[in-house]
Design an enzyme around this catalytic site. Structure first.
Site, PDB file in Angstrom:
ATOM      1  N   ASP A 196     -13.975  -0.164   4.077  1.00 11.12           N
ATOM      2  CA  ASP A 196     -13.167  -0.528   2.908  1.00 11.12           C
ATOM      3  C   ASP A 196     -13.115   0.616   1.900  1.00 11.12           C
ATOM      4  O   ASP A 196     -14.045   1.430   1.830  1.00 11.12           O
ATOM      5  CB  ASP A 196     -13.764  -1.790   2.266  1.00 11.12           C
ATOM      6  CG  ASP A 196     -12.795  -2.482   1.328  1.00 11.12           C
ATOM      7  OD1 ASP A 196     -11.579  -2.182   1.381  1.00 11.12           O
ATOM      8  OD2 ASP A 196     -13.258  -3.328   0.528  1.00 11.12           O
ATOM      9  N   ASN A 231     -10.159   2.656   1.316  1.00  9.89           N
ATOM     10  CA  ASN A 231      -9.149   3.703   1.566  1.00  9.89           C
ATOM     11  C   ASN A 231      -8.119   3.771   0.448  1.00  9.89           C
ATOM     12  O   ASN A 231      -7.703   4.853   0.037  1.00  9.89           O
ATOM     13  CB  ASN A 231      -8.387   3.417   2.865  1.00  9.89           C
ATOM     14  CG  ASN A 231      -9.266   3.499   4.092  1.00  9.89           C
ATOM     15  OD1 ASN A 231     -10.383   3.988   4.028  1.00  9.89           O
ATOM     16  ND2 ASN A 231      -8.749   3.014   5.219  1.00  9.89           N
ATOM     17  N   GLY A 232      -7.671   2.596  -0.001  1.00  6.04           N
ATOM     18  CA  GLY A 232      -6.620   2.537  -1.025  1.00  6.04           C
ATOM     19  C   GLY A 232      -7.101   3.152  -2.326  1.00  6.04           C
ATOM     20  O   GLY A 232      -6.415   3.981  -2.936  1.00  6.04           O
ATOM     21  N   ARG A 256      -1.353   4.798  -0.929  1.00  6.34           N
ATOM     22  CA  ARG A 256      -2.465   4.161  -0.217  1.00  6.34           C
ATOM     23  C   ARG A 256      -2.564   4.631   1.235  1.00  6.34           C
ATOM     24  O   ARG A 256      -3.669   4.776   1.770  1.00  6.34           O
ATOM     25  CB  ARG A 256      -2.308   2.634  -0.254  1.00  6.34           C
ATOM     26  CG  ARG A 256      -2.407   2.053  -1.657  1.00  6.34           C
ATOM     27  CD  ARG A 256      -2.189   0.547  -1.642  1.00  6.34           C
ATOM     28  NE  ARG A 256      -3.113  -0.113  -0.737  1.00  6.34           N
ATOM     29  CZ  ARG A 256      -4.359  -0.466  -1.045  1.00  6.34           C
ATOM     30  NH1 ARG A 256      -4.825  -0.249  -2.253  1.00  6.34           N
ATOM     31  NH2 ARG A 256      -5.128  -1.047  -0.154  1.00  6.34           N
ATOM     32  N   ASN A 315      -4.647  -9.122   6.107  1.00  5.89           N
ATOM     33  CA  ASN A 315      -4.011  -7.884   5.642  1.00  5.89           C
ATOM     34  C   ASN A 315      -2.484  -7.886   5.774  1.00  5.89           C
ATOM     35  O   ASN A 315      -1.809  -7.018   5.208  1.00  5.89           O
ATOM     36  CB  ASN A 315      -4.617  -6.655   6.342  1.00  5.89           C
ATOM     37  CG  ASN A 315      -6.007  -6.303   5.874  1.00  5.89           C
ATOM     38  OD1 ASN A 315      -6.833  -5.813   6.637  1.00  5.89           O
ATOM     39  ND2 ASN A 315      -6.312  -6.542   4.598  1.00  5.89           N
ATOM     40  N   TRP A 316      -1.921  -8.886   6.485  1.00  6.09           N
ATOM     41  CA  TRP A 316      -0.452  -9.001   6.538  1.00  6.09           C
ATOM     42  C   TRP A 316       0.128  -9.308   5.168  1.00  6.09           C
ATOM     43  O   TRP A 316       1.326  -9.162   4.949  1.00  6.09           O
ATOM     44  CB  TRP A 316      -0.037 -10.113   7.510  1.00  6.09           C
ATOM     45  CG  TRP A 316      -0.474  -9.893   8.921  1.00  6.09           C
ATOM     46  CD1 TRP A 316      -1.535 -10.496   9.536  1.00  6.09           C
ATOM     47  CD2 TRP A 316       0.116  -9.019   9.899  1.00  6.09           C
ATOM     48  NE1 TRP A 316      -1.648 -10.050  10.831  1.00  6.09           N
ATOM     49  CE2 TRP A 316      -0.647  -9.147  11.088  1.00  6.09           C
ATOM     50  CE3 TRP A 316       1.215  -8.150   9.887  1.00  6.09           C
ATOM     51  CZ2 TRP A 316      -0.351  -8.437  12.252  1.00  6.09           C
ATOM     52  CZ3 TRP A 316       1.505  -7.443  11.042  1.00  6.09           C
ATOM     53  CH2 TRP A 316       0.731  -7.592  12.202  1.00  6.09           C
TER      54      TRP A 316
END
Ligand code: IPE
Ligand code: IPE
Ligand code: MG
Length: 239
Positions: free
Chosen positions: A17, A19-20, A30, A65-66
């Site tokens: 977790d 990355n953004g 992102r 995550n969709w």
């Protein structure tokens, strides 16, 4: 089987977790962070054999995550296709056996084909087992498993009396994997976000502040050493 105190974790699972936020800190989109994150995977997988880690499972995309923007979801799907295409040979040459867990139904055919090919291509590899959780959710996995279990009960191949803690996990996506001993989440969030719910019932957890694109093999080694100092009791009292 979980290992005893003093031994390293045989199976490490990582919620990759941050990355953004890593990208945002750099004033970049992102997806820039997702690309940087994907580049960390190779070093981390490569470090496993020397640390005694036989299984490493990484959370790449959750069933939730969709909900992200179409641009981010499409960018991630394209990154997964590119990643598999680019890394396949190196993974095979480094003797890494790759498996995917999660529901493939919602993924596009091209990506599913690449996943199937990589699994097949590395099916004889033995040095380390890399499992990539893609469109994975622990609740979704248990629901899909229960559906198949119910079908077996309906067709008579499984008796209701034989449904127990040994038979149910055979229906999970992870049926060939040992339970994770150590679950690491990067980026400072202390939650599991639907990752390996059944399998992590007795895992040790590490929530660390490092954002995933900054995670290194050294940090993994530190967490593995720290795991070795923990006392896993599994509900029992020490003699
Ligand atoms: C993890 O990084 C990667 C995926 C969930 C695909 P995030 O994208 O969640 O990064 P943050 O949490 O927004 O920083
Ligand atoms: C969990 O991270 C999923 C992956 C790392 C693939 P998220 O960033 O999606 O989790 P939440 O939404 O912060 O709980
Ligand atoms: Mg996140």
């Amino acid at each position: 089987m979980a290992k005893e105190k003093g031994k390293g974790p045989r199976h490490v699972a990582i919620i990759m977790d941050g990355n953004g936020r890593w990208a945002t800190q750099r004033g970049r989109p992102r997806l820039f962070g997702h690309h940087a994150g994907a580049r960390r995977v190779r070093e981390v997988v490569r470090a496993c054999p020397d640390l005694g880690v036989d299984y490493i499972t990484i959370f790449a995309f959750s069933t939730e995550n969709w909900k992200r923007t179409q641009v981010e979801v499409a960018g991630l799907m394209s990154l997964f296709r590119r990643y598999i295409t680019k890394e396949a040979k190196a993974l095979h040459d480094e003797d890494v056996r790759v498996r995917f867990i999660g529901d493939r139904v919602r993924l596009d055919n091209k990506l599913v084909d690449l996943m199937d090919e990589l699994e097949l291509m590395t099916s004889e590899c033995k040095k380390v087992n890399l499992t990539i959780a893609l469109n994975y959710g622990g609740r979704d996995e248990v629901a899909r498993a229960t559906k198949r279990l119910a079908q077996d009960v309906a067709n008579g191949s499984l008796k209701p009396a034989d449904v127990n803690e040994e038979t149910l996990p055979k229906y999970l996506d992870t049926y060939v994997l040992p339970d994770p001993d150590l679950v690491i989440r990067t980026s400072g969030e202390a939650r599991i976000s639907n990752f390996l719910l059944w399998q992590s019932a007795y895992a040790e957890y590490e929530f660390i502040d490092t954002l995933w694109p900054d995670f290194t093999a050294e940090e993994l080694a530190r967490l593995v050493r720290s795991y070795g100092t923990r006392d896993r009791r599994f509900g029992a009292v020490k003699a």
